[in-house]
Scaffold this motif. Structure first.
Motif, PDB file in Angstrom:
ATOM      1  N   ALA A   1     -47.934  25.950  51.904  1.00 55.46           N
ATOM      2  CA  ALA A   1     -47.534  26.712  53.089  1.00 55.46           C
ATOM      3  C   ALA A   1     -48.636  26.782  54.138  1.00 55.46           C
ATOM      4  N   LEU A   2     -49.891  26.799  53.692  1.00 55.95           N
ATOM      5  CA  LEU A   2     -51.037  26.942  54.595  1.00 55.95           C
ATOM      6  C   LEU A   2     -52.050  25.833  54.314  1.00 55.95           C
ATOM      7  N   PRO A   3     -51.674  24.574  54.498  1.00 49.71           N
ATOM      8  CA  PRO A   3     -52.560  23.468  54.110  1.00 49.71           C
ATOM      9  C   PRO A   3     -53.862  23.433  54.893  1.00 49.71           C
ATOM     10  N   HIS A   4     -53.876  24.007  56.086  1.00 51.96           N
ATOM     11  CA  HIS A   4     -55.092  24.041  56.895  1.00 51.96           C
ATOM     12  C   HIS A   4     -56.073  25.105  56.418  1.00 51.96           C
ATOM     13  N   LEU A   5     -55.603  25.979  55.513  1.00 52.74           N
ATOM     14  CA  LEU A   5     -56.368  27.170  55.182  1.00 52.74           C
ATOM     15  C   LEU A   5     -56.644  27.324  53.692  1.00 52.74           C
ATOM     16  N   VAL A   6     -55.809  26.751  52.826  1.00 51.03           N
ATOM     17  CA  VAL A   6     -55.858  27.047  51.393  1.00 51.03           C
ATOM     18  C   VAL A   6     -56.099  25.780  50.588  1.00 51.03           C
TER      19      VAL A   6
ATOM     20  N   VAL B   1     -59.956  28.501  51.948  1.00 50.70           N
ATOM     21  CA  VAL B   1     -59.997  29.556  50.945  1.00 50.70           C
ATOM     22  C   VAL B   1     -59.483  28.982  49.622  1.00 50.70           C
ATOM     23  N   PHE B   2     -60.328  29.002  48.620  1.00 48.97           N
ATOM     24  CA  PHE B   2     -59.919  28.574  47.288  1.00 48.97           C
ATOM     25  C   PHE B   2     -59.210  29.736  46.610  1.00 48.97           C
ATOM     26  N   VAL B   3     -57.950  29.553  46.249  1.00 41.66           N
ATOM     27  CA  VAL B   3     -57.198  30.565  45.506  1.00 41.66           C
ATOM     28  C   VAL B   3     -57.429  30.288  44.024  1.00 41.66           C
TER      29      VAL B   3
END
Length: 293
Positions: free
Chosen positions: A199-204, A217-219
Motif C-alpha cells: 500500500a505504501l511502497p515509497h515508505l515501507v 520504515v521497516f515494519v
C-alpha cells in the motif's frame, strides 16, 4: 558499604546512587531509581507474569552493554523466577512482580524487555507488536504515517492498536490478542507488514535486508516470535539521554511533524501519567483482546 533500603518489607541494596549514567544530561543512577519508583504503578502491570530479559548498561550507554536472560547471580531469594523452555533446554528467568523486585532490577541498570506471552501460558500469545524502525533519513515522522495506516488495517480485522515510542528512534504498535500461538501471531504480523509495503511502497519495507531500508520504515514483524522480546512500556533506554519507551495518544501520532515531537525522557513521564493515566491499560483487559482473523 552499599546502602540498604526497605521496600514493601524487603531489604534492597541500592548502590552508586551518585554515579552519572547519562553524561549528556548528568542524569544519575539515583535519579533513574527514583524514576522507576515514580512510574511503578503503571509499569508493573505490564511486567507481572512475563519473563524479563535485561539489557544491562551499568556504566552508562557508552560503557559495556549486554543482555542478561537467565536469573542474575546474587538475585535475592524473594525475587520470583520461572522456568522457561528454550531450544537448548529449560532456563530460569526473572518475573518482576512488585515494587521491591522492580527496584532490585532497576539497581542493575537495565532496560526491561518482555515477551508477548505470559509465563503461565507460554504457548499462547496475548499481544501482537509491530516495531516501526525508520532508516535514515526517515524518522519517527514517517513511522507515524505508517502507524496510522496499520491502525486502520488492524481495525478492519477488529483489532484495536495502541502506540508507544520505542524510546530510541521508532514507534511500537501493540494490541491484545487471544487464542493464537506465537507462530500464528508472527504469521499475521508478517501479512500486515507485506500489506503495508504494497500500500505504501515509497515508505515501507517488510524485509529485513538492510540495503532496502534507507529512507523507509521497516515494519519489523519478527518480534512476535516466541523467543523474542520487546522493550517494556515505560522502560528507560540505553541512549545518550534517559529516553523512555512512552505510550502516546493517536492524536500525538497524527500531529507529529518533527522527530522531537515524540521524544520523552524520564523527567517527562510522571506528568504524562498524571494527565493520561496508563494509555496502554486496555492491553491489560483480557476482555478487550481480539481473535486473529
Amino acid at each position: 558499604m552499599t546502602p540498604i533500603t526497605e521496600v514493601d518489607g524487603r531489604r534492597v541494596a541500592l548502590s552508586n546512587l551518585e554515579k552519572v549514567l547519562y553524561p549528556a544530561t548528568g542524569f544519575t543512577k539515583g535519579e533513574l531509581l527514583h524514576y522507576y519508583a515514580t512510574v511503578a504503578e503503571v509499569m508493573l502491570p505490564h511486567l507481572r507474569g512475563r519473563p524479563v530479559s535485561f539489557l544491562r548498561y551499568p556504566d552508562g550507554p557508552d560503557g559495556q552493554v549486554f543482555f542478561t536472560k537467565n536469573v542474575p547471580p546474587g538475585t535475592p531469594e524473594w525475587v520470583t523466577t520461572t522456568e522457561v523452555r528454550r531450544s537448548d533446554g529449560a532456563a530460569r528467568m526473572v518475573l518482576v512482580q512488585d515494587l521491591a523486585s522492580l527496584m532490585w532490577a532497576a539497581n542493575l541498570v537495565a532496560e526491561f524487555h518482555t515477551h508477548q506471552w505470559r509465563a503461565d501460558t507460554p504457548d499462547e500469545a496475548d499481544r501482537i507488536v509491530l516495531d516501526l524502525d525508520p532508516g535514515a533519513p526517515a524518522t519517527v515522522v514517517e513511522c507515524c504515517e505508517v502507524a496510522l495506516w496499520l491502525r486502520d488495517r488492524l481495525a478492519a480485522d477488529g483489532i484495536e492498536a495502541y502506540p508507544k515510542t520505542a524510546g530510541s528512534k521508532g514507534l511500537h504498535l501493540l494490541a491484545g490478542v487471544r487464542g493464537a500461538s506465537s507462530e500464528r501471531v508472527s504469521e499475521y504480523a508478517r501479512e500486515l507488514a507485506v500489506a503495508a509495503e504494497r500500500a505504501l511502497p515509497h515508505l515501507v519495507v517488510s524485509r529485513m535486508t538492510r540495503s532496502l531500508r534507507p529512507g523507509k520504515v521497516f515494519v519489523d514483524w519478527s518480534q512476535n516470535a516466541g523467543r523474542k522480546t520487546t522493550a517494556t512500556p515505560y522502560t528507560a533506554r540505553a541512549r545518550r539521554e534517559p529516553a523512555v519507551s512512552t505510550p502516546v495518544t493517536w492524536e500525538e501520532v497524527a500531529g507529529c511533524g518533527r522527530a522531537a515531537d515524540l521524544v520523552f525522557r524520564a523527567g517527562d513521564i510522571a506528568a504524562r501519567v498524571e494527565r493520561y493515566g496508563d494509555l496502554l491499560a486496555p492491553l491489560l483487559d483480557p476482555e478487550r483482546a481480539a481473535s486473529l482473523p
